[in-house]
Design an enzyme around this catalytic site. Structure first.
Site, PDB file in Angstrom:
ATOM      1  N   GLY A  31      36.640   9.451   2.566  1.00 33.61           N
ATOM      2  CA  GLY A  31      37.988  10.108   3.177  1.00 33.61           C
ATOM      3  C   GLY A  31      38.172  10.511   1.930  1.00 33.61           C
ATOM      4  O   GLY A  31      37.882  10.946   1.167  1.00 33.61           O
ATOM      5  N   TYR A  32      39.526  11.231   1.767  1.00 36.60           N
ATOM      6  CA  TYR A  32      40.429  11.372   1.375  1.00 36.60           C
ATOM      7  C   TYR A  32      40.019  12.400   1.339  1.00 36.60           C
ATOM      8  O   TYR A  32      39.492  13.309  -0.249  1.00 36.60           O
ATOM      9  CB  TYR A  32      40.908  10.852  -0.147  1.00 36.60           C
ATOM     10  N   HIS A  37      34.370  18.748   2.197  1.00 39.10           N
ATOM     11  CA  HIS A  37      34.493  18.222   2.996  1.00 39.10           C
ATOM     12  C   HIS A  37      34.557  18.827   3.960  1.00 39.10           C
ATOM     13  O   HIS A  37      33.390  18.754   4.451  1.00 39.10           O
ATOM     14  CB  HIS A  37      35.085  17.175   3.198  1.00 39.10           C
ATOM     15  N   ARG A 187      38.786  12.282  -6.543  1.00 40.56           N
ATOM     16  CA  ARG A 187      39.774  12.144  -7.735  1.00 40.56           C
ATOM     17  C   ARG A 187      40.461  12.300  -8.491  1.00 40.56           C
ATOM     18  O   ARG A 187      41.253  11.692  -9.396  1.00 40.56           O
ATOM     19  CB  ARG A 187      38.320  10.479  -8.445  1.00 40.56           C
TER      20      ARG A 187
END
Lengths: 284, 284
Positions: A31-32, A37, A187
């Site tokens: 996720g995030y 992605h 991150r």
């Protein structure tokens, strides 16, 4: 796009697709979601009939002092991003859906997990291999898409799929970077502006190494020293590892003959970033 | 029935079955088939549309001083037996078909593998779990059939299937015995006539324990002592273990309250035999 939270519901959707002889693409994530992605999902969408994106922050692959609890989460944003590339299913199981009882089984990959992130993060790749095996069994996907930023992870998963005869094709996809060269990572949100500025040294040092290799430098320790120097000039950087290895076997290389993998992990504050590139020695 | 030696050919057969919406039953064996295997195949045949029987003596699950090299083999007999129950495919991969490169991945099941055969045969269940995972991925079977003689093996495989979400149902089937009570095993062929005679003590001691439990004996050490005594009266018997445990958790039991597992492993000469039964305490 629909959001599915249970294994049972996902299985029944996939069963229907399989009966219709459709292919299934799978993008497993924590996720995030970011543009890295997105590129995986877009490739999956092009290559398969139906795309499943999973979001699962897997406790098994985090060490006791790592960032499991504070790993960034934003389901609303993730839903919008996955919907914008017309993924079919966003699979968001809870921890208790994935681990209804304490798990007694693990998938272990030996050899290539002893070094680099495997050495820095004991148990990490066991957690990754185990959850990815589970997700492959649940999704029954034909192809799964992974970013090359996690180069060692991709190698672990390819090895596992080969060794266990899992009927899935692993598709590694190129690293996506910000315009200033920072590799995209969920991150990155942890970085202060000063840390972020200094983290640009990672990609710069990879580029330097590629130029050195391209100019004919074959001594791995010379290239490595130049990379270390560039990063160490950043006062906030604490190097975890900088290594030049064979990209298949992960054996350490002393001389660059064919293709070498330059991989690094560096902390800025509490944030551990990884990046890598391939080094190509020019023909003799 | 056809014999198939390659993974690729088996996959294409199964793919055709799946397209026709047929169910697949699977009986994994190490060959040298006997009436115990026949009962597994017959059950599979009743419950599924197509049956695959595999014969593979898996080197991974044998210890260095065990009987891998001399494990009995008789493909012609096995073919006839599997054909006689109308199995569809006899899958007989070579070692290099199953392990084309040295395998780096293993499937590990913790907890229940620490005791009994797991303690006597280090690495055995890791080899079993790994090859069974491979075979499940290759056959894509809906149901797999295992004999309860290997009670702990069935528990390991059920745990692994649950933990890894492998989409297969594990069907345990009853132990098949010779008319004199000896549990069928391919390894019985190793026994001299004297050893075979004395090996009848195994089933006799299990029956004794069941009678004791049925008569209300709840003290596990009393039952265990009676079993040990009966076997130790055979001069050729060397006991590996005799244990009374919870059939789910494999925790040792001191008192029989509900159902207990009595499991034993005994050597006669170089031949290690296992057997087991459930003990039911009568209601208080």
């Amino acid at each position: 796009m629909i959001q599915v939270e249970t294994i049972q519901e996902l299985r029944s959707i996939v069963k229907r697709w399989k009966r219709e002889n459709k292919t299934v693409g799978f993008v497993p994530t924590m996720g995030y979601l970011h543009e890295g992605h997105r590129s995986l999902m877009e490739t999956a969408k092009k290559e398969t009939d139906h795309v499943i994106v999973s979001i699962f922050v897997n406790p098994l692959q985090f060490g006791p002092n790592e960032d499991y609890e504070k790993y960034p989460r934003n389901l609303q944003h993730d839903f919008q991003l996955a919907a914008s590339v017309s993924a079919d299913v966003l699979f968001t199981p809870t921890v208790s859906e994935m681990y209804p009882v304490p798990i007694q089984t693990s998938v272990e990959v030996k050899g290539i997990t002893d070094v680099m992130c495997g050495a820095s993060r004991p148990g990490h790749f066991s957690g990754v291999a185990t959850v990815v095996t589970k997700l492959f069994q649940i999704t029954q996907a034909d192809r799964a898409y992974f970013g090359q930023k996690d180069f060692q992870q991709v190698a672990v998963i390819k090895t596992m799929v080969r060794d266990l005869n899992i009927p899935i094709e692993i598709i590694p996809c190129p690293i996506v970077r910000e315009s200033d060269g920072l590799a995209l990572s969920s991150r990155n949100v942890y970085l202060s502006s000063e840390e972020r500025q200094q983290a640009l040294s990672l990609n710069k040092s990879l580029q330097l190494a590629q130029r050195m290799a391209g100019a004919g430098e074959r001594d791995a320790s010379t290239i490595r020293a130049a990379v270390l120097k560039q990063i160490q000039e950043q006062p906030l950087a604490r190097i975890d590892y900088v290594e030049i290895r064979d990209p298949e076997t992960f054996q350490s290389l002393t001389a660059l003959t064919g293709t070498g993998l330059l991989a690094l992990a560096v902390r800025f504050g509490n944030t551990r970033l990884i990046d890598n590139c391939l080094l190509e020695a020019p023909p003799l």
